[in-house]
Design a protein around this motif. Structure first.
Motif, PDB file in Angstrom:
ATOM      1  N   LEU A  18     -10.322   0.867  -7.785  1.00 40.53           N
ATOM      2  CA  LEU A  18      -9.557  -0.372  -7.860  1.00 40.53           C
ATOM      3  C   LEU A  18      -8.062  -0.180  -7.624  1.00 40.53           C
ATOM      4  O   LEU A  18      -7.300  -1.153  -7.630  1.00 40.53           O
ATOM      5  N   ALA A  19      -7.620   1.066  -7.440  1.00 40.32           N
ATOM      6  CA  ALA A  19      -6.244   1.274  -6.983  1.00 40.32           C
ATOM      7  C   ALA A  19      -6.112   0.640  -5.605  1.00 40.32           C
ATOM      8  O   ALA A  19      -7.065   0.641  -4.820  1.00 40.32           O
ATOM      9  N   TRP A  20      -4.945   0.075  -5.301  1.00 39.31           N
ATOM     10  CA  TRP A  20      -4.899  -0.658  -4.033  1.00 39.31           C
ATOM     11  C   TRP A  20      -5.039   0.241  -2.802  1.00 39.31           C
ATOM     12  O   TRP A  20      -5.632  -0.199  -1.799  1.00 39.31           O
ATOM     13  N   ARG A  22       6.570  -9.723  -1.111  1.00 34.87           N
ATOM     14  CA  ARG A  22       6.939 -10.327  -2.392  1.00 34.87           C
ATOM     15  C   ARG A  22       6.018 -11.474  -2.790  1.00 34.87           C
ATOM     16  O   ARG A  22       5.895 -11.792  -3.967  1.00 34.87           O
ATOM     17  N   THR A  23       5.363 -12.099  -1.819  1.00 33.78           N
ATOM     18  CA  THR A  23       4.451 -13.213  -2.124  1.00 33.78           C
ATOM     19  C   THR A  23       3.000 -12.769  -2.262  1.00 33.78           C
ATOM     20  O   THR A  23       2.114 -13.607  -2.456  1.00 33.78           O
ATOM     21  N   ALA A  24       2.742 -11.458  -2.168  1.00 30.85           N
ATOM     22  CA  ALA A  24       1.352 -10.980  -2.115  1.00 30.85           C
ATOM     23  C   ALA A  24       0.548 -11.341  -3.360  1.00 30.85           C
ATOM     24  O   ALA A  24      -0.679 -11.468  -3.291  1.00 30.85           O
ATOM     25  N   LEU A  25       1.209 -11.498  -4.499  1.00 33.04           N
ATOM     26  CA  LEU A  25       0.496 -11.774  -5.749  1.00 33.04           C
ATOM     27  C   LEU A  25       0.556 -13.241  -6.152  1.00 33.04           C
ATOM     28  O   LEU A  25       0.041 -13.606  -7.215  1.00 33.04           O
ATOM     29  N   ASP A  26       1.159 -14.074  -5.330  1.00 36.15           N
ATOM     30  CA  ASP A  26       1.159 -15.509  -5.615  1.00 36.15           C
ATOM     31  C   ASP A  26      -0.273 -16.026  -5.575  1.00 36.15           C
ATOM     32  O   ASP A  26      -1.039 -15.708  -4.671  1.00 36.15           O
ATOM     33  N   SER A  57      -3.196 -14.197 -14.445  1.00 34.21           N
ATOM     34  CA  SER A  57      -2.138 -13.274 -14.054  1.00 34.21           C
ATOM     35  C   SER A  57      -2.634 -11.837 -14.085  1.00 34.21           C
ATOM     36  O   SER A  57      -3.317 -11.424 -15.020  1.00 34.21           O
ATOM     37  N   PRO A  58      -2.277 -11.030 -13.067  1.00 33.97           N
ATOM     38  CA  PRO A  58      -2.715  -9.634 -13.027  1.00 33.97           C
ATOM     39  C   PRO A  58      -1.747  -8.666 -13.695  1.00 33.97           C
ATOM     40  O   PRO A  58      -2.003  -7.461 -13.717  1.00 33.97           O
ATOM     41  N   PHE A  59      -0.643  -9.155 -14.273  1.00 27.84           N
ATOM     42  CA  PHE A  59       0.443  -8.271 -14.709  1.00 27.84           C
ATOM     43  C   PHE A  59       0.241  -7.691 -16.100  1.00 27.84           C
ATOM     44  O   PHE A  59       0.043  -8.419 -17.066  1.00 27.84           O
ATOM     45  N   TYR A  60       0.328  -6.346 -16.182  1.00 24.94           N
ATOM     46  CA  TYR A  60       0.350  -5.662 -17.475  1.00 24.94           C
ATOM     47  C   TYR A  60       1.760  -5.690 -18.066  1.00 24.94           C
ATOM     48  O   TYR A  60       1.942  -5.656 -19.280  1.00 24.94           O
ATOM     49  N   ASP A  61       2.760  -5.670 -17.206  1.00 26.14           N
ATOM     50  CA  ASP A  61       4.165  -5.732 -17.601  1.00 26.14           C
ATOM     51  C   ASP A  61       4.883  -6.427 -16.451  1.00 26.14           C
ATOM     52  O   ASP A  61       4.324  -7.351 -15.875  1.00 26.14           O
ATOM     53  N   TRP A  62       6.056  -5.995 -16.066  1.00 32.17           N
ATOM     54  CA  TRP A  62       6.736  -6.733 -14.995  1.00 32.17           C
ATOM     55  C   TRP A  62       6.454  -6.189 -13.590  1.00 32.17           C
ATOM     56  O   TRP A  62       6.902  -6.779 -12.621  1.00 32.17           O
ATOM     57  N   VAL A  83      -0.137  -3.931 -12.170  1.00 34.09           N
ATOM     58  CA  VAL A  83      -1.154  -4.984 -12.109  1.00 34.09           C
ATOM     59  C   VAL A  83      -2.560  -4.412 -12.207  1.00 34.09           C
ATOM     60  O   VAL A  83      -2.768  -3.203 -12.084  1.00 34.09           O
ATOM     61  N   ASP A  84      -3.530  -5.311 -12.392  1.00 34.55           N
ATOM     62  CA  ASP A  84      -4.928  -4.910 -12.536  1.00 34.55           C
ATOM     63  C   ASP A  84      -5.624  -4.834 -11.182  1.00 34.55           C
ATOM     64  O   ASP A  84      -4.982  -4.938 -10.118  1.00 34.55           O
ATOM     65  N   GLY A  85      -6.944  -4.678 -11.205  1.00 36.04           N
ATOM     66  CA  GLY A  85      -7.706  -4.531  -9.966  1.00 36.04           C
ATOM     67  C   GLY A  85      -7.644  -5.743  -9.064  1.00 36.04           C
ATOM     68  O   GLY A  85      -7.634  -5.622  -7.837  1.00 36.04           O
ATOM     69  N   ARG A  86      -7.609  -6.950  -9.669  1.00 35.36           N
ATOM     70  CA  ARG A  86      -7.497  -8.169  -8.853  1.00 35.36           C
ATOM     71  C   ARG A  86      -6.147  -8.228  -8.147  1.00 35.36           C
ATOM     72  O   ARG A  86      -6.049  -8.613  -6.976  1.00 35.36           O
ATOM     73  N   GLY A  87      -5.090  -7.832  -8.865  1.00 36.85           N
ATOM     74  CA  GLY A  87      -3.781  -7.781  -8.233  1.00 36.85           C
ATOM     75  C   GLY A  87      -3.732  -6.751  -7.121  1.00 36.85           C
ATOM     76  O   GLY A  87      -3.175  -7.002  -6.044  1.00 36.85           O
ATOM     77  N   ASN A  88      -4.343  -5.595  -7.364  1.00 36.96           N
ATOM     78  CA  ASN A  88      -4.381  -4.561  -6.333  1.00 36.96           C
ATOM     79  C   ASN A  88      -5.175  -5.004  -5.109  1.00 36.96           C
ATOM     80  O   ASN A  88      -4.846  -4.646  -3.972  1.00 36.96           O
ATOM     81  N   ALA A  89      -6.224  -5.791  -5.327  1.00 35.66           N
ATOM     82  CA  ALA A  89      -7.005  -6.313  -4.199  1.00 35.66           C
ATOM     83  C   ALA A  89      -6.142  -7.219  -3.324  1.00 35.66           C
ATOM     84  O   ALA A  89      -6.217  -7.170  -2.085  1.00 35.66           O
TER      85      ALA A  89
END
Length: 285
Positions: free
Chosen positions: A57-59, A246-250, A255-260, A263-269
């Motif tokens: 799940l790493a991007w 910068r818009t890749a996670l919009d 939310s996929p963020f653990y901190d600022w 991100v998690d697997g969905r964010g990495n996808a």
């Protein structure tokens, strides 16, 4: 504070218990083709290493899976290292003999470069490390008292000091790294792709969870990162070409963020898909 927010929220990132694995010094990428194949070297910090998620799940690993499904014979190498800047990673890659004609070097940066442009007071963090009960007491008190909550955030995260000189230096270090990477790649017949990464403060439509997480890190951090990113964008426009992710996670919700910035697997996808779609892999641009 980020862990407190995640623990009490029904939204937020997925949590995994899998251990990550390494091939020597570098994180393993499942699904690499057998034998020698043109290689995509992904350089960056902890947001390339993706230690929060299992190997697949790493991007960079999800990018490998996209190549495999599309029939492209490309091998992805994860060259992420926690806290590393692009300059440090370019130096490390230059010491390797593996980069050759047809390879692609992806420079995925921004967050750690921005981090070089400001400083935060770390005394409270050291105190908590030395006296764990102090940290536990502060977190408990902050959960019951709005005043204590604000004080805790300001104590740990609020003391952000910005510096015009530090920002300029961080920007120029990134510029120099891009130039060195391109010069070295040309000499070897390889290509360089520069990507400016997303983070919590680039979300165009933050969720309530995002807003709470942003508040945990104080407005000062968002302002400091925003200023550093503005300098990086101006530099990248001069150096070009580059990919603005910068818009890749919009739109990734929850939310996929653990901190600022992690991100998690969905964010990495979403990151893998964005980069896959915005690079001409045949031309390496």
């Amino acid at each position: 504070p980020a862990e407190v927010i995640r623990s009490r929220s029904t939204e937020g990132p997925d949590v995994y218990r899998d251990e990550i694995t390494f091939d020597g010094l570098h994180r393993r990428t499942p699904g690499q083709p057998a034998g020698r194949a043109p290689t995509v070297y992904v350089l960056g910090g902890s947001t390339v290493l993706c230690a929060e998620v299992p190997d697949d799940l790493a991007w960079p690993a999800q990018l490998q899976a996209m190549f495999n499904r599309s029939g492209r014979t490309l091998s992805v190498e994860n060259r992420g290292k926690s806290a590393a800047t692009i300059s440090e990673r370019v130096d490390a890659l230059a010491r390797e003999d593996g980069v050759t004609a047809g390879d692609v070097v992806v420079l995925y940066g921004g967050v750690n470069e921005a981090g070089r442009a400001f400083t935060q007071r770390d005394l409270p963090a050291r105190l908590v490390q030395r006296f764990p009960r102090l940290g536990t007491a502060l977190v408990r008190l902050a959960s019951f008292s709005r005043l204590a909550d604000v004080a805790f955030r300001q104590l740990v995260f609020g003391a952000v000091s910005t510096s015009v000189d530090a920002e300029a230096k961080a920007t120029e270090e990134f510029r120099d790294a891009i130039r060195r990477a391109r010069r070295d790649a040309r000499a070897r017949g390889a290509h360089v792709v520069v990507v400016l990464q997303p983070h919590l403060f680039t979300r165009s439509r933050p969720t309530s969870y995002d807003e709470e997480m942003q508040a945990a890190f104080s407005p000062a951090l968002g302002t400091a990162v925003g200023s550093a990113y503005a300098s990086l964008v101006a530099m990248l426009d001069e150096e070009g070409p580059w990919i603005d992710a910068r818009t890749a996670l919009d739109g990734v919700d929850p939310s996929p963020f653990y901190d600022w910035h992690h991100v998690d697997g969905r964010g990495n996808a979403a990151i893998a898909r964005f980069i896959y779609d915005h690079v001409d892999w045949d031309a390496g641009s």
